[in-house]
Design a protein around this motif. Structure first.
Motif, PDB file in Angstrom:
ATOM      1  N   ALA A   1      30.675  35.432  48.724  1.00 26.82           N
ATOM      2  CA  ALA A   1      32.018  34.463  48.363  1.00 26.82           C
ATOM      3  C   ALA A   1      33.441  35.780  48.148  1.00 26.82           C
ATOM      4  N   VAL A   2      34.460  35.671  49.180  1.00 27.73           N
ATOM      5  CA  VAL A   2      35.248  36.388  49.223  1.00 27.73           C
ATOM      6  C   VAL A   2      36.555  35.749  47.955  1.00 27.73           C
ATOM      7  N   PRO A   3      36.280  37.226  46.857  1.00 28.62           N
ATOM      8  CA  PRO A   3      37.473  36.465  45.182  1.00 28.62           C
ATOM      9  C   PRO A   3      38.831  36.222  45.926  1.00 28.62           C
ATOM     10  N   THR A   4      39.686  36.158  45.731  1.00 26.99           N
ATOM     11  CA  THR A   4      40.739  35.044  46.015  1.00 26.99           C
ATOM     12  C   THR A   4      41.889  35.869  44.657  1.00 26.99           C
ATOM     13  N   TRP A   5      42.666  36.676  45.267  1.00 27.70           N
ATOM     14  CA  TRP A   5      43.438  37.991  44.450  1.00 27.70           C
ATOM     15  C   TRP A   5      44.886  37.352  43.688  1.00 27.70           C
ATOM     16  N   ASP A   6      45.380  36.997  42.719  1.00 28.39           N
ATOM     17  CA  ASP A   6      45.603  36.378  41.375  1.00 28.39           C
ATOM     18  C   ASP A   6      47.722  37.278  42.171  1.00 28.39           C
ATOM     19  N   PRO A   7      48.469  36.982  42.030  1.00 26.54           N
ATOM     20  CA  PRO A   7      49.927  37.411  42.774  1.00 26.54           C
ATOM     21  C   PRO A   7      50.065  38.595  41.738  1.00 26.54           C
TER      22      PRO A   7
END
Length: 54
Positions: free
Chosen positions: A5-11
């Motif tokens: 799974a590709v982690p999502t980045w918090d801005p």
């Protein structure tokens, strides 16, 4: 499949990483400039006027 799974980045996290990288670059360039400007003077001062260059 686990682990793909590709982690999502918090801005905020991305901004923090960018700020840290920018600070590292600025410090690297800044200290490099200080070394070029003050290095020969400090070397002469610490070695008491002795120099290997002839």
């Amino acid at each position: 499949m686990a682990g793909l799974a590709v982690p999502t980045w918090d801005p905020e996290t991305a901004a923090l990483i960018g700020a840290i990288l920018l600070e590292a670059i600025v410090l690297y360039v800044g200290y490099g400039g200080l070394e070029r400007l003050l290095g020969p003077y400090l070397t002469t001062l610490l070695l008491g006027g002795e120099s290997d260059a002839q």
